[in-house]
Design a protein around this motif. Sequence first.
Motif, PDB file in Angstrom:
ATOM      1  N   HIS A 133       0.235   3.643  -2.883  1.00 53.09           N
ATOM      2  CA  HIS A 133      -0.918   4.115  -2.119  1.00 53.09           C
ATOM      3  C   HIS A 133      -1.901   4.913  -2.962  1.00 53.09           C
ATOM      4  O   HIS A 133      -3.102   4.854  -2.752  1.00 53.09           O
TER       5      HIS A 133
ATOM      6  N   LEU B 276      -4.954   2.383  -2.437  1.00 49.51           N
ATOM      7  CA  LEU B 276      -5.469   2.667  -1.102  1.00 49.51           C
ATOM      8  C   LEU B 276      -6.991   2.582  -1.014  1.00 49.51           C
ATOM      9  O   LEU B 276      -7.528   1.925  -0.103  1.00 49.51           O
TER      10      LEU B 276
ATOM     11  N   ILE C 111       0.839  -1.205   0.000  1.00 50.32           N
ATOM     12  CA  ILE C 111       0.000   0.000   0.000  1.00 50.32           C
ATOM     13  C   ILE C 111       0.869   1.248   0.000  1.00 50.32           C
ATOM     14  O   ILE C 111       0.562   2.240  -0.674  1.00 50.32           O
ATOM     15  N   SER C 112       1.991   1.199   0.724  1.00 50.06           N
ATOM     16  CA  SER C 112       2.871   2.372   0.797  1.00 50.06           C
ATOM     17  C   SER C 112       3.467   2.705  -0.564  1.00 50.06           C
ATOM     18  O   SER C 112       3.533   3.863  -0.969  1.00 50.06           O
TER      19      SER C 112
END
Length: 1115
Positions: free
Chosen positions: A242, A246, A238-239
Amino acid sequence: YPVYMIREELLQQPPAKRPCCRPGYNPACRQGQRAGGVLCGGPGSAPGGLGKTHNPESLLDIAARRVAEKWPFQRVEERFERIPEPVQRRIVYWSFPRSEKEICMYSSFNAGGDESGTSGENNDDTQLPFLRGVTLLEGGWVDNVLQVGFHLSGTVTDPATSSQPEMVCSVSVSFDRCKITAVTCSCGNKDIFYCAHVVALALYRVRKPEQVKLHLPISETLFQMSRDQLQKFVQYLISVHHTEVLPTAQKLADEILSTNSEINQVHGAPDPTAGASVDDENCWHLDEEQVQEQVKLFLSQGGYHGSGKQLNLLFSKVREMLRMRDSNGARMLTLITEQFMADPRLALWRQQGTTMNDKYRQLWDELGALWMCIVLNPHCKTEQKCSWLRELRRWNSVDVCPWEDGNHGNDLPNLTHSLPQGSLSPTILSESRPHRTVFTRAIEACDLHWQDRHLQHIIASDLYANYCYHDNQDGSLFDTRGWPMWHEHVPTACARVDALRSHGYPREALRLAIAVVNTLRRQQQRQLEHFRRHKKELLHKAITSITNMEGWVGHPLDPIGTLFSTLTETGRGAEEGRLLGEGESYGALAVETALIGLGQQRVMPDGLYAQEKVCRNEEQLLAKLQEVELDDTLVKIFRKQAVFLLESGPYSGLGEIVHRESVPMHTFTRYLFTSLLPHDAELAYKIALRAMRLPVLESTASSGDLSRPHHMVSVVPNRYPRWFTLSHIESQQCELASTMLTAAKGDSCKLETVLESIQKNIHSSSHIFKLAQDAFKIATLMDSLPDITLLKVSLELGLQVMRITLSTLNWRRREMVRWLVTCATEVGVYALDSIMQSWFTLFTPTEATSIVATTVMSNTTIVRLRLDCHQQENLASSARTLALQCAMKDPQNCALSALTLCEKDHIAFETAYQIVLDAAVAGMSYTQLFTIARYMEHRGYPMRAYKLATLAMAHLNLSYNQDTHPAINDVLWACALSHSLGKNELAAVIPLVVKSVKCATVLSDILRRCTLTTPGMVSALHSRRNSGKLMSLDKAPLRQLLDATIGAYINTTHSRLTHISPRHYSEFIEFLGKSRETFLMAHDGHIQFTQFIDNLKQIYKGKKKLMMLVRERFG
């Protein structure tokens, strides 16, 4: 399974059933060949597999490769509770396609990369996606290649060019059971085929598999992680992404945390890298939307911009897929058909009653033929065939679905089923049937099967034969040599051959093709025997109803073309000894098949398109035959077939008797004639002379007896045939005759025979004229002495043309007459004399005098013939006799020419002049008489000219408003001639002028000319009686002319005032001014004109503006 299918399976058993030490194997090895044809044996291979020792393939790789080819990975997972990681890796490794052939097929129109792309705008082969992909791969532009389970990804860089910057494309490929099932590329390419970047990535994996990082499906990797590792994995994912993932991640988290969510009702989770499920269809990726869009685009272009070629290339791609046994072949054809059926032009054409163009019609034919191949797939499943049948019936039921024979319904029965030739009952034939569409044959073919044991044995083995079998009946399974035959409706049998070839069974197709040809040869032999038994009876009738209502040449399924291409192309690389007899070859068998098909007697089909297809198909077959170089074996076949064709009676298109509407054999026979001529001239001429006939144009021919032999279809409609291609057929008949004339040069006997045939069989004057011209050219070639016999043939044909066109309109008639005189001149003086003696059977009187006699009497002809004085006089005498005869028959058009031709002979000239005088009273117009009168004056006969001019004046009538009449000049000339001859002649002609001419301006012009000079200027040269005084206007004959002119002006004035408009006022005032000049020529003219003007003012006082103008000008 049928026998041959079992054999096919045996041939395709895995390598494990053979020694495992395969030549050239290493971990990078892959089955098959590259598109360029180089065996992919890898760096460890050597020619022939010799010279090096190779490591045997492991049992794990052998098993993994077979599983990867056949089983979806879900089935493997369900079958085994736990699969060791090394086994999974090898299955995943071997699941990617190992052959470049299919990749090439899906990235270019042709497997060899020989055709242009779908755009059709760039013919540079290097721009094809496959070849561009190879270039990118070999240039090192593929990077970051990663395989995770059944998913391959990487980046491919398009290097910068002068027109565009460098572009890096992200590419991903999904695969299953050695097929690419999905592709994506960031280049945004919109086309039917894979882009060059997908090709480059796929080929990288094929050629460099050990350089690709290979991981198990991502679900397997996740399974090995602890909870903390999984959380870290998700958070890092996700980072890094993102912005993209997300929202999706939060949505999934909410659903997972909800106990009642749909996601929690399903065991497990999807994995795009885990391979196919059991229910997934195993086929190569095909962009259906792009197929539909491209076909729709090509159809909308209406045949422009090469769209027809592109559609044909799509059809070729379908055939290529079928050969590779790729299920996408039928899928792609379904998409194409849907777009064809949705073409809005179909409804428009049906509504307007117009025909589709020829190229578009051929595309529909190919569509129907391809469906025939698909439904005849020997390996297709029943449910597949049922599905296709439903689609075909749906399309067939649409109103706008094109008919098989163009725009006319086909009255043929269902002949597609497996029936022996001609086994139909008359009741079936008489039943009313709906129109047959382009899909009808494919629908009927769905009822066909491959379960017949004899058929299975034929296609399963080269050695299938029965040497103890006695061929003693029509349905025999073997011929006299013991070789198998296949009795079925010939086009259907050939459709089976085409289906076998199309679906990648070339050897089986070859076996069946040979069985069909053996059947055709045996049938031909039996037909010959049958005719010989009944020859007397059939020849006594002189007509026949025996024919084939459905010919093989021009047939929608092209049976002869299929056999020919199968024998020549498939048989090219095959062993010839096992399927053929001693001394036979596939090429010779193909030639014999073509000769049998082309020589078949068959009825001309209905409809323009069907008839054009017969001509086109015949020309295509002959073009293939002309590529074959004749050797001794082929010459023997030609001789044998020529004899068969001549002696097979009504079963042959060249038999002694044929059906009236039988397709003519001219084009085919011209090829036979030129081929046989160097080897057997007598046979060549015999067959060519037989082929010259054209029964459909013979008025005595009838529809024939409806009795029919036991094994021929005989349905003869009693109607006048509509042969839309008749002009083409007649031109081919003419070409055949011309070929014979050329070959017969120098042989008077053969020339005479050919001439008789032409005169008997050719009915078109234009074609006979062409033959006459051809013969003349051949006879008078510059490099040799004239061939007098051929010249006579040319003249005889020319005479026939003259007779045919004498009473009919023909725009080339004058050209024909001039040419005939030229030809007769070349033949000699006796020929010229002959055509003049019999001119009335050849020419109109006008042609005979103005062209024939005039040309004969010209200096050019005399010099060309090198005539002495006696011969010149004889020829001139014949020409004068002709001229006088023509003048008697048609004095109006021939008198002047007769006078011209008879100038040098006093008696003949006087005779011609008397003919003119006799005809002048009633038969000739004033124009013709004036013309002859001027001629007489020009030749020094003024009194004769005067006589004819007065006769002409009696026929003339010029009204008051005809001041531009073409005869005015003739009237002025006649008056001038009379004036020049003397007062008496002028006095005689003026009453005629007054009676015939009512136009005031013409009369005033004559009056002025008569008052300017003294009459009798011509006679004054010969006598002194002329006093030299001008004639008085107060005395006859000019007084009569003056009064008539004034009267004409008065009458014309009143006539013009009746319907005058203001825009003509000024013109009218000028007219009155001219009339005053004439009035003033009389001694009391001023008074008369004043009274005339006063009278006008009184009568037309209502026209105030006009009368005001009159007062201003005339008081």
